[in-house]
Enzyme design. Structure first.
Site, PDB file in Angstrom:
ATOM      1  N   LYS A 216       0.831  -1.201   0.000  1.00 35.20           N
ATOM      2  CA  LYS A 216       0.000   0.000   0.000  1.00 35.20           C
ATOM      3  C   LYS A 216       0.872   1.261   0.000  1.00 35.20           C
ATOM      4  CE  LYS A 216      -2.722   3.292   0.608  1.00 35.20           C
ATOM      5  NZ  LYS A 216      -4.100   3.668   0.688  1.00 35.20           N
ATOM      6  N   CYS A 270      -2.878  11.310   1.634  1.00 36.50           N
ATOM      7  CA  CYS A 270      -2.358   9.973   1.297  1.00 36.50           C
ATOM      8  C   CYS A 270      -1.024  10.083   0.576  1.00 36.50           C
ATOM      9  CB  CYS A 270      -3.362   9.244   0.413  1.00 36.50           C
ATOM     10  SG  CYS A 270      -4.999   9.195   1.139  1.00 36.50           S
TER      11      CYS A 270
END
Ligand code: SAJ
Length: 420
Positions: A216, A270
């Site tokens: 991720k 993010c």
């Protein structure tokens, strides 16, 4: 056959709330938990507390059907999903991950665990955090066994299934994106796959929790490095007097080249954050990832310098031309201002008193506090452009694409997104 009837989602933010609504929509009994009373009240009333396409209807339907409830504390469930923020802490030049909310969520979940509960960390986390959650839960519940010690025989299963949804497309992507299922053991992964299999139509790929954690982070670091490449090219082109958009269009004609688009910087919570999770624990190895962060973080300063230069060149006796600043969000057509380079640029222009600033952001009702503190208000698009001498496009919102060439004639245009 694993059966999941009750799911508890800790954290009702931009991942947790849509995830809760999707599981509730599939017929599961979902309890959404948040530490913010205002969020619990809003979700309990069927009202999302942030904008995301189709989320209003999904939450309202789920609440009306009695499938989604909201509360401040967890209840026992077959699966407990942790979807809380993992921001950065420490100095700006060398930030470190702050996983305190994940730890707090695990502490909140511990009392309601029972044999057979599946705990899933969805939050983006540094490598090793899922195992750390196991250790934390084990310390709080000595009556249960956990997979980091008991392996496949553990009473409780723990997995990391990172969210990978793109703001603006969250509801589709929860269902259709491939999903990484990182089990602390194989059985943990298999149980998590059974849970996500209820709603996910994309492939569920099983791995271990540490690999899923780094995968991720690698995805977002990959995008950051690629945007940094485009942003660096924009600086090179500026110096060489070359149009960077034309350059990228030409280079991308090559069958194995696909350069992204430069912009005013990289924002959000993010892409601008997660690469630091790799750098913080691997400072010697992650040189390129760190350099990309620095390139992207320097881009707002370049835009401010551009505006400063163009404003000075106008030679107004007051020294303060009217500047329309179009867009504040971190990217197109979202209402999210977190970490937005546009906000940083407008704030720095205000601090330096470069021009009279007319801020336009159709996706929010009021300017953020850091801009309101400078007396800035929101203006309507047409009025701001009509008054402006400099038009600074910061976000490529659909609403801005329709601005005609006529309206921009005789204005100084600084288009950081290359849409005009
Ligand atoms: N940006 C550019 N040029 C580009 C592409 C993006 O300047 O060519 C900028 C955007 O304007 C924005 C920033 O990058 O400021 C990030 O935007 P984004 O659309 O690339 O990504 P996010 O932050 O909205 O969502 C990302 C996604 N990750 C990847 O695409 C690898 C999403 O799938 C993740 O789920 C999400 O991060 C997350 O939560 O981690």
């Amino acid at each position: 056959m694993d059966s999941f009837r009750r799911v508890c989602v800790l954290g009702l933010g931009y991942v947790g709330l849509p995830t809760a609504a999707v599981f509730a929509g599939a017929g599961l009994d979902v309890l959404g938990v948040d530490t913010e009373p205002r969020v619990v009240a809003a979700v309990g009333a069927g009202l999302p507390h942030f904008g995301e396409p189709d989320l209003d209807a999904a939450v309202r339907r789920a609440v009306e059907a009695g499938k989604l409830r909201a509360a401040a504390v967890p209840e026992p469930a077959d699966a407990i999903l942790i979807a809380v923020p993992t921001p950065l802490a420490g100095e700006r030049a060398a930030p470190v991950p702050d996983i305190s909310r994940v730890e707090a969520a695990a502490r909140a979940a511990a009392p309601v665990l029972r044999a057979g509960t599946l705990v899933v960390v969805e939050s983006t986390v540094p490598v090793g955090t899922t195992e750390l959650v196991c250790r934390l839960l084990a310390a709080l519940r000595p009556d249960l066994t956990f997979p980091h010690e008991a392996g496949e025989a553990a009473a409780v299963q723990v997995a990391h299934c990172p969210e990978r949804v793109l703001p603006g497309r969250v509801l589709q992507e929860i269902v259709h994106n491939p999903r990484l299922i990182g089990g602390v053991t194989r059985r943990c992964a298999q149980r998590a796959a059974a849970l996500y299999g209820i709603v996910v139509r994309g492939e569920c790929r099983l791995t271990d929790s540490r690999t899923a954690e780094l995968a991720k982070l690698a995805e977002n670091a990959y995008r950051d490095v690629n945007v940094a490449f485009a942003n660096e090219l924009s600086l090179v082109c500026d110096r060489q007097g070359i149009d960077v958009r034309e350059l990228i269009g030409l280079a991308n004609l090559h069958p194995r080249v696909n350069i992204l688009q430069p912009g005013p910087g990289v924002g959000g919570h993010c892409i601008a954050v997660d690469p630091w999770f790799i750098v913080a624990t691997n400072p010697a190895e992650a040189q390129l990832i760190r350099a990309a962060r620095l390139v992207n973080d320097a881009k707002p300063g370049f835009v401010v310098a551009q505006v400063r230069g163009r404003a000075a060149a106008l030679g107004r006796p007051s020294g303060r031309p009217v500047i329309a600043c179009l867009g504040l969000s971190y990217k197109r057509d979202v209402d999210d201002l977190r970490g937005s380079p546009a906000v940083e640029i407008v704030r720095r222009l205000a601090e330096e008193r470069i021009g009279e600033l007319l801020v336009v952001e159709p996706h929010v009702a009021a300017p953020p506090a850091e801009l309101a503190a400078h007396g800035l208000e929101l203006h309507d698009l047409d009025g701001a452009i009509a008054r402006a001498e400099i038009v600074l496009l910061l976000v490529d919102h659909m609403a801005f694409l329709r601005v005609g060439r006529e309206a921009l004639r005789e204005k100084v245009v600084i288009d950081t997104r290359g849409v005009w």
